[in-house]
Design a protein around this motif. Structure first.
Motif, PDB file in Angstrom:
ATOM      1  N   ILE A   2      59.512  28.314 -11.176  1.00 19.25           N
ATOM      2  CA  ILE A   2      58.384  27.702 -11.072  1.00 19.25           C
ATOM      3  C   ILE A   2      58.823  26.138 -11.769  1.00 19.25           C
ATOM      4  O   ILE A   2      59.383  26.085 -12.912  1.00 19.25           O
ATOM      5  CB  ILE A   2      57.591  28.346 -11.849  1.00 19.25           C
ATOM      6  CG1 ILE A   2      57.013  29.577 -11.424  1.00 19.25           C
ATOM      7  CG2 ILE A   2      56.182  28.135 -12.248  1.00 19.25           C
ATOM      8  CD1 ILE A   2      56.778  30.894 -11.812  1.00 19.25           C
ATOM      9  N   GLY A   3      58.213  25.042 -11.675  1.00 18.92           N
ATOM     10  CA  GLY A   3      58.305  24.083 -12.241  1.00 18.92           C
ATOM     11  C   GLY A   3      57.573  23.425 -12.032  1.00 18.92           C
ATOM     12  O   GLY A   3      56.398  23.898 -11.284  1.00 18.92           O
ATOM     13  N   ARG A   7      52.757  23.359  -9.299  1.00 23.54           N
ATOM     14  CA  ARG A   7      51.303  22.632 -10.344  1.00 23.54           C
ATOM     15  C   ARG A   7      50.462  21.566  -9.131  1.00 23.54           C
ATOM     16  O   ARG A   7      49.886  21.545  -8.585  1.00 23.54           O
ATOM     17  CB  ARG A   7      51.563  21.810 -11.350  1.00 23.54           C
ATOM     18  CG  ARG A   7      51.561  23.348 -12.643  1.00 23.54           C
ATOM     19  CD  ARG A   7      51.714  22.658 -14.132  1.00 23.54           C
ATOM     20  NE  ARG A   7      52.579  21.028 -13.725  1.00 23.54           N
ATOM     21  CZ  ARG A   7      54.011  21.528 -14.693  1.00 23.54           C
ATOM     22  NH1 ARG A   7      54.032  22.372 -13.935  1.00 23.54           N
ATOM     23  NH2 ARG A   7      54.035  20.269 -13.502  1.00 23.54           N
ATOM     24  N   ILE A  20      49.391  28.738 -13.668  1.00 22.11           N
ATOM     25  CA  ILE A  20      49.806  28.113 -15.358  1.00 22.11           C
ATOM     26  C   ILE A  20      50.303  29.307 -15.596  1.00 22.11           C
ATOM     27  O   ILE A  20      50.544  29.469 -16.268  1.00 22.11           O
ATOM     28  CB  ILE A  20      48.686  27.107 -15.822  1.00 22.11           C
ATOM     29  CG1 ILE A  20      48.010  26.268 -15.586  1.00 22.11           C
ATOM     30  CG2 ILE A  20      48.664  27.475 -17.665  1.00 22.11           C
ATOM     31  CD1 ILE A  20      47.002  24.925 -15.950  1.00 22.11           C
ATOM     32  N   ASP A  22      51.332  32.080 -14.507  1.00 27.20           N
ATOM     33  CA  ASP A  22      52.253  32.126 -14.413  1.00 27.20           C
ATOM     34  C   ASP A  22      53.705  30.987 -14.616  1.00 27.20           C
ATOM     35  O   ASP A  22      54.749  31.667 -14.818  1.00 27.20           O
ATOM     36  CB  ASP A  22      52.845  31.673 -12.121  1.00 27.20           C
ATOM     37  CG  ASP A  22      51.542  32.795 -11.156  1.00 27.20           C
ATOM     38  OD1 ASP A  22      51.539  33.563 -11.699  1.00 27.20           O
ATOM     39  OD2 ASP A  22      51.476  32.200 -10.057  1.00 27.20           O
ATOM     40  N   GLU A  23      53.894  30.232 -14.919  1.00 24.38           N
ATOM     41  CA  GLU A  23      54.094  29.822 -15.787  1.00 24.38           C
ATOM     42  C   GLU A  23      54.760  29.652 -17.172  1.00 24.38           C
ATOM     43  O   GLU A  23      55.364  29.470 -17.248  1.00 24.38           O
ATOM     44  CB  GLU A  23      53.965  27.291 -16.063  1.00 24.38           C
ATOM     45  CG  GLU A  23      53.867  27.001 -14.511  1.00 24.38           C
ATOM     46  CD  GLU A  23      52.975  25.307 -14.641  1.00 24.38           C
ATOM     47  OE1 GLU A  23      54.107  24.798 -13.884  1.00 24.38           O
ATOM     48  OE2 GLU A  23      51.948  26.074 -14.486  1.00 24.38           O
ATOM     49  N   LEU A  32      61.921  29.466 -15.739  1.00 26.81           N
ATOM     50  CA  LEU A  32      61.780  28.304 -15.224  1.00 26.81           C
ATOM     51  C   LEU A  32      62.826  27.490 -15.592  1.00 26.81           C
ATOM     52  O   LEU A  32      64.006  28.408 -15.958  1.00 26.81           O
ATOM     53  CB  LEU A  32      60.898  27.529 -16.989  1.00 26.81           C
ATOM     54  CG  LEU A  32      59.712  27.870 -16.808  1.00 26.81           C
ATOM     55  CD1 LEU A  32      58.896  27.405 -17.770  1.00 26.81           C
ATOM     56  CD2 LEU A  32      58.664  27.331 -15.827  1.00 26.81           C
ATOM     57  N   PHE A  37      61.837  21.125 -16.163  1.00 26.32           N
ATOM     58  CA  PHE A  37      61.121  21.026 -18.097  1.00 26.32           C
ATOM     59  C   PHE A  37      60.998  20.360 -18.949  1.00 26.32           C
ATOM     60  O   PHE A  37      61.870  20.271 -20.053  1.00 26.32           O
ATOM     61  CB  PHE A  37      61.057  22.940 -18.595  1.00 26.32           C
ATOM     62  CG  PHE A  37      60.770  23.226 -19.478  1.00 26.32           C
ATOM     63  CD1 PHE A  37      59.355  23.268 -18.768  1.00 26.32           C
ATOM     64  CD2 PHE A  37      60.832  23.659 -21.285  1.00 26.32           C
ATOM     65  CE1 PHE A  37      58.257  24.460 -20.092  1.00 26.32           C
ATOM     66  CE2 PHE A  37      59.819  24.054 -21.561  1.00 26.32           C
ATOM     67  CZ  PHE A  37      58.954  24.025 -21.415  1.00 26.32           C
ATOM     68  N   GLU A  41      56.104  18.456 -19.946  1.00 23.91           N
ATOM     69  CA  GLU A  41      55.944  20.396 -19.723  1.00 23.91           C
ATOM     70  C   GLU A  41      55.952  21.148 -20.888  1.00 23.91           C
ATOM     71  O   GLU A  41      54.852  22.310 -20.847  1.00 23.91           O
ATOM     72  CB  GLU A  41      56.704  20.596 -18.689  1.00 23.91           C
ATOM     73  CG  GLU A  41      56.659  20.361 -17.200  1.00 23.91           C
ATOM     74  CD  GLU A  41      55.335  20.374 -17.228  1.00 23.91           C
ATOM     75  OE1 GLU A  41      54.712  21.262 -16.528  1.00 23.91           O
ATOM     76  OE2 GLU A  41      54.704  19.126 -17.297  1.00 23.91           O
ATOM     77  N   LEU A  45      52.480  22.975 -21.334  1.00 25.99           N
ATOM     78  CA  LEU A  45      52.532  24.576 -21.567  1.00 25.99           C
ATOM     79  C   LEU A  45      52.499  24.952 -23.499  1.00 25.99           C
ATOM     80  O   LEU A  45      51.801  26.137 -23.533  1.00 25.99           O
ATOM     81  CB  LEU A  45      53.887  24.921 -21.392  1.00 25.99           C
ATOM     82  CG  LEU A  45      54.321  25.070 -19.830  1.00 25.99           C
ATOM     83  CD1 LEU A  45      55.619  25.517 -19.610  1.00 25.99           C
ATOM     84  CD2 LEU A  45      53.029  25.433 -19.011  1.00 25.99           C
TER      85      LEU A  45
END
Length: 142
Positions: A2-3, A7, A20, A22-23, A32, A37, A41, A45
């Protein structure tokens, strides 16, 4: 992994909520992709984590996730306790003071946080490079 791409694929805010979540799970579990990242990011987050949890719990979850990511990247020594706590504290304070309607408005109104050197207004750069500040949270020195 996921990156950033996950989004970009979300067409509207309601669809983004699941992405979000999931992130955040991916951050907390170290899933991740560290290459996807960057600092922006981290801030985003951190903002989202503080949306969901009180500061202490958000800090515990966020810092644990960052440590996992650093270890996954083969560089556990890059985790920095003071920078992590200080950035999360500034994000939390500004969230509490502001009337931003979400991440995009917060990002616009707090663009200084997107600069890694943002903490330079409170911390001496040499002090932040010290082993002490890397290993434990330290308040700024007068």
């Amino acid at each position: 992994m996921i990156g950033v791409e996950a989004r970009a694929a979300a067409p509207n805010a309601s669809c983004c909520t699941r992405a979000i979540e999931d992130e955040l799970i991916a951050l907390e579990t170290g899933a991740l992709d560290p290459a996807q990242f960057p600092h922006r990011e981290h801030v985003r987050l951190g903002y989202e984590m503080l949306e969901r949890y009180p500061f202490g719990e958000a800090l515990m979850r966020f810092s644990r996730g960052l440590r996992l990511l650093a270890a996954r990247a083969g560089r556990p020594e890059v985790y920095h306790e003071t920078i992590t706590v200080a950035f999360l504290a500034v994000i939390g304070e500004r969230r509490a003071r502001g009337e931003d309607s979400g991440w995009n408005e917060f990002r616009i109104n707090n663009s200084d946080l997107l600069d890694k050197r943002c903490l330079d207004r409170w911390y001496d750069a040499d002090y932040l490079r010290s082993d002490l500040t890397r290993k434990t949270f330290c308040l700024p020195r007068p």
